[in-house]
Design a protein around this motif. Structure first.
Motif, PDB file in Angstrom:
ATOM      1  N   SER A  22       0.794  -1.224   0.000  1.00  0.00           N
ATOM      2  CA  SER A  22       0.000   0.000   0.000  1.00  0.00           C
ATOM      3  C   SER A  22       0.828   1.276   0.000  1.00  0.00           C
ATOM      4  CB  SER A  22      -0.954   0.012   1.198  1.00  0.00           C
ATOM      5  OG  SER A  22      -0.230  -0.041   2.400  1.00  0.00           O
ATOM      6  N   ASN A  23       2.071   1.226   0.453  1.00  0.00           N
ATOM      7  CA  ASN A  23       2.885   2.431   0.537  1.00  0.00           C
ATOM      8  C   ASN A  23       3.704   2.701  -0.715  1.00  0.00           C
ATOM      9  OD1 ASN A  23       2.111   3.205   3.124  1.00  0.00           O
ATOM     10  ND2 ASN A  23       3.529   1.755   4.058  1.00  0.00           N
ATOM     11  N   LYS A  24       3.657   1.800  -1.689  1.00  0.00           N
ATOM     12  CA  LYS A  24       4.421   2.026  -2.911  1.00  0.00           C
ATOM     13  C   LYS A  24       3.518   1.819  -4.113  1.00  0.00           C
ATOM     14  CE  LYS A  24       7.492  -0.880  -4.134  1.00  0.00           C
ATOM     15  NZ  LYS A  24       8.697  -1.730  -4.110  1.00  0.00           N
ATOM     16  N   SER A  25       3.885   2.444  -5.213  1.00  0.00           N
ATOM     17  CA  SER A  25       3.107   2.302  -6.436  1.00  0.00           C
ATOM     18  C   SER A  25       3.191   0.860  -6.941  1.00  0.00           C
ATOM     19  CB  SER A  25       3.640   3.253  -7.508  1.00  0.00           C
ATOM     20  OG  SER A  25       3.477   4.587  -7.091  1.00  0.00           O
ATOM     21  N   THR A  26       2.061   0.362  -7.411  1.00  0.00           N
ATOM     22  CA  THR A  26       1.968  -1.034  -7.823  1.00  0.00           C
ATOM     23  C   THR A  26       1.515  -1.156  -9.265  1.00  0.00           C
ATOM     24  OG1 THR A  26       1.406  -1.699  -5.572  1.00  0.00           O
ATOM     25  CG2 THR A  26       0.833  -3.235  -7.313  1.00  0.00           C
ATOM     26  N   ILE A  27       2.094  -2.116  -9.958  1.00  0.00           N
ATOM     27  CA  ILE A  27       1.617  -2.515 -11.285  1.00  0.00           C
ATOM     28  C   ILE A  27       0.871  -3.832 -11.097  1.00  0.00           C
ATOM     29  CG2 ILE A  27       2.274  -3.178 -13.623  1.00  0.00           C
ATOM     30  CD1 ILE A  27       4.817  -1.504 -13.237  1.00  0.00           C
ATOM     31  N   ALA A  28      -0.438  -3.793 -11.242  1.00  0.00           N
ATOM     32  CA  ALA A  28      -1.269  -4.985 -11.044  1.00  0.00           C
ATOM     33  C   ALA A  28      -1.502  -5.672 -12.383  1.00  0.00           C
ATOM     34  CB  ALA A  28      -2.599  -4.605 -10.405  1.00  0.00           C
ATOM     35  N   SER A  54       9.583  -5.730  -7.327  1.00  0.00           N
ATOM     36  CA  SER A  54       8.818  -5.677  -6.074  1.00  0.00           C
ATOM     37  C   SER A  54       7.549  -4.838  -6.241  1.00  0.00           C
ATOM     38  CB  SER A  54       9.673  -5.105  -4.941  1.00  0.00           C
ATOM     39  OG  SER A  54       9.971  -3.741  -5.168  1.00  0.00           O
ATOM     40  N   SER A  55       7.450  -4.099  -7.349  1.00  0.00           N
ATOM     41  CA  SER A  55       6.254  -3.298  -7.602  1.00  0.00           C
ATOM     42  C   SER A  55       5.177  -4.099  -8.351  1.00  0.00           C
ATOM     43  CB  SER A  55       6.615  -2.053  -8.414  1.00  0.00           C
ATOM     44  OG  SER A  55       7.005  -2.406  -9.732  1.00  0.00           O
ATOM     45  N   LEU A  56       5.516  -5.311  -8.799  1.00  0.00           N
ATOM     46  CA  LEU A  56       4.594  -6.114  -9.601  1.00  0.00           C
ATOM     47  C   LEU A  56       3.700  -6.974  -8.721  1.00  0.00           C
ATOM     48  CD1 LEU A  56       7.033  -7.337 -12.402  1.00  0.00           C
ATOM     49  CD2 LEU A  56       5.637  -5.265 -12.356  1.00  0.00           C
ATOM     50  N   LEU A  57       2.441  -7.081  -9.114  1.00  0.00           N
ATOM     51  CA  LEU A  57       1.480  -7.889  -8.356  1.00  0.00           C
ATOM     52  C   LEU A  57       0.519  -8.573  -9.325  1.00  0.00           C
ATOM     53  CD1 LEU A  57       0.239  -8.672  -5.546  1.00  0.00           C
ATOM     54  CD2 LEU A  57      -1.314  -6.729  -5.889  1.00  0.00           C
ATOM     55  N   LYS A  74       3.266 -25.457  -8.150  1.00  0.00           N
ATOM     56  CA  LYS A  74       4.225 -25.106  -9.200  1.00  0.00           C
ATOM     57  C   LYS A  74       4.086 -23.634  -9.593  1.00  0.00           C
ATOM     58  CE  LYS A  74       6.072 -26.570 -13.654  1.00  0.00           C
ATOM     59  NZ  LYS A  74       6.397 -25.205 -14.072  1.00  0.00           N
ATOM     60  N   LEU A  75       2.860 -23.166  -9.655  1.00  0.00           N
ATOM     61  CA  LEU A  75       2.615 -21.765  -9.998  1.00  0.00           C
ATOM     62  C   LEU A  75       3.316 -20.833  -9.011  1.00  0.00           C
ATOM     63  CD1 LEU A  75       1.109 -19.466 -11.469  1.00  0.00           C
ATOM     64  CD2 LEU A  75      -0.892 -20.009 -10.080  1.00  0.00           C
ATOM     65  N   LYS A  76       3.151 -21.114  -7.741  1.00  0.00           N
ATOM     66  CA  LYS A  76       3.773 -20.300  -6.693  1.00  0.00           C
ATOM     67  C   LYS A  76       5.301 -20.320  -6.816  1.00  0.00           C
ATOM     68  CE  LYS A  76       3.795 -19.724  -1.668  1.00  0.00           C
ATOM     69  NZ  LYS A  76       3.305 -20.270  -0.378  1.00  0.00           N
ATOM     70  N   LYS A  77       5.841 -21.503  -7.075  1.00  0.00           N
ATOM     71  CA  LYS A  77       7.292 -21.636  -7.222  1.00  0.00           C
ATOM     72  C   LYS A  77       7.792 -20.850  -8.429  1.00  0.00           C
ATOM     73  CE  LYS A  77       8.809 -25.704  -6.336  1.00  0.00           C
ATOM     74  NZ  LYS A  77       9.154 -27.148  -6.447  1.00  0.00           N
ATOM     75  N   ASP A  78       7.062 -20.954  -9.544  1.00  0.00           N
ATOM     76  CA  ASP A  78       7.447 -20.237 -10.764  1.00  0.00           C
ATOM     77  C   ASP A  78       7.431 -18.728 -10.556  1.00  0.00           C
ATOM     78  OD1 ASP A  78       7.700 -22.646 -12.064  1.00  0.00           O
ATOM     79  OD2 ASP A  78       5.789 -22.498 -13.132  1.00  0.00           O
ATOM     80  N   LEU A  79       6.396 -18.225  -9.904  1.00  0.00           N
ATOM     81  CA  LEU A  79       6.287 -16.781  -9.684  1.00  0.00           C
ATOM     82  C   LEU A  79       7.360 -16.294  -8.710  1.00  0.00           C
ATOM     83  CD1 LEU A  79       2.410 -16.255  -9.542  1.00  0.00           C
ATOM     84  CD2 LEU A  79       3.976 -15.764 -11.433  1.00  0.00           C
ATOM     85  N   ASN A  80       7.701 -17.123  -7.746  1.00  0.00           N
ATOM     86  CA  ASN A  80       8.789 -16.769  -6.825  1.00  0.00           C
ATOM     87  C   ASN A  80      10.113 -16.632  -7.567  1.00  0.00           C
ATOM     88  OD1 ASN A  80       7.208 -16.631  -4.533  1.00  0.00           O
ATOM     89  ND2 ASN A  80       7.586 -18.746  -3.925  1.00  0.00           N
ATOM     90  N   LYS A  81      10.329 -17.528  -8.543  1.00  0.00           N
ATOM     91  CA  LYS A  81      11.550 -17.455  -9.353  1.00  0.00           C
ATOM     92  C   LYS A  81      11.596 -16.163 -10.157  1.00  0.00           C
ATOM     93  CE  LYS A  81      12.516 -22.389  -9.991  1.00  0.00           C
ATOM     94  NZ  LYS A  81      12.565 -23.512 -10.977  1.00  0.00           N
TER      95      LYS A  81
END
Length: 225
Positions: A22-28, A54-57, A74-81
């Motif tokens: 919430s404190n930084k600009s986000t690209i959703a 870190s701004s990507l969501l 697998k999805l979670k792991k891929d996005l973490n990478k």
């Protein structure tokens, strides 16, 4: 990279929850085409981008959409990478509303439909405001300044755009299917501030479509062969 750029009824959340971003600009980014960099995907522009990841969501609107390409583990792991955060909207509650919505809802309560058609229109108006209010709350809580959405059909894109306009945020759309050369085809389906097309031919066709782009940008075909 130059790209930097459903129904949920709004529930009033009394205990304000401060979201992580919430404190930084986000690209959703709406999860529509997936994340596999070797196929069509919603992150095709990420590889050579200099964006702070870190701004990507990425957000998932439903479990069905989240699981359409692979299992969650697998999805979670891929996005973490990829160093891209994600949220499941059905697990989230949003804190902020707007007096404008309260005034509109209050005004709607005083309307007295005279027939079935007016009753239907009033019911749809109440639902529409609820949807816009939901997305407004989400975008505001996460300080979304840029929204990337590859949806092609339905009213969701329009509803989200109304919420983004109220927040003065930017929306990005892109061509997925070769458009028909017809006047007012797909009328109003792409109300994006910036919409990316493959070339001059598709640009000319989209100009005929009756959509409300602020900018049509020729970028070439963005996906792998």
């Amino acid at each position: 990279n130059k790209l930097i750029y459903y129904f949920y009824i709004y529930k009033n959340y009394k205990n304000n929850k401060k979201n992580v971003l919430s404190n930084k600009s986000t690209i959703a980014i709406n999860y529509v085409e997936g994340h596999n960099q070797k196929k069509r995907n919603d992150l095709f522009w990420l590889k050579d981008s200099k964006l702070d990841r870190s701004s990507l969501l990425i957000y998932f609107e439903s479990k069905k959409k989240m699981m359409q390409f692979t299992n969650y583990s697998k999805l979670k792991k891929d996005l973490n990478k990829l160093s891209v955060k994600h949220i499941k909207l059905w697990n989230e509650t949003f804190s902020d509303s707007s007096k404008d919505f309260e005034e509109i809802n209050s005004s709607l309560k005083y309307l007295k439909p005279k027939d079935d058609i007016e009753n239907w229109l009033l019911s749809d108006a109440i639902i529409l405001i609820s949807k816009i209010q939901y997305w407004y709350s989400f975008f505001k809580d996460f300080n979304v300044k840029i929204h990337i959405n590859a949806e092609e059909r339905g009213t969701s894109n329009i509803i989200k755009q109304l919420a983004l306009d109220k927040l003065k945020s930017l929306s990005i759309g892109k061509l997925r299917s070769f458009p028909r050369n017809l006047k007012d085809d797909w009328l109003g389906f792409y109300p994006n501030n910036a919409f990316f097309v493959w070339g001059k031919e598709t640009s000319n066709r989209m100009k005929k479509s009756g959509n409300c782009f602020d900018n049509l940008i020729i970028s070439g075909y963005p996906y792998p062969d």
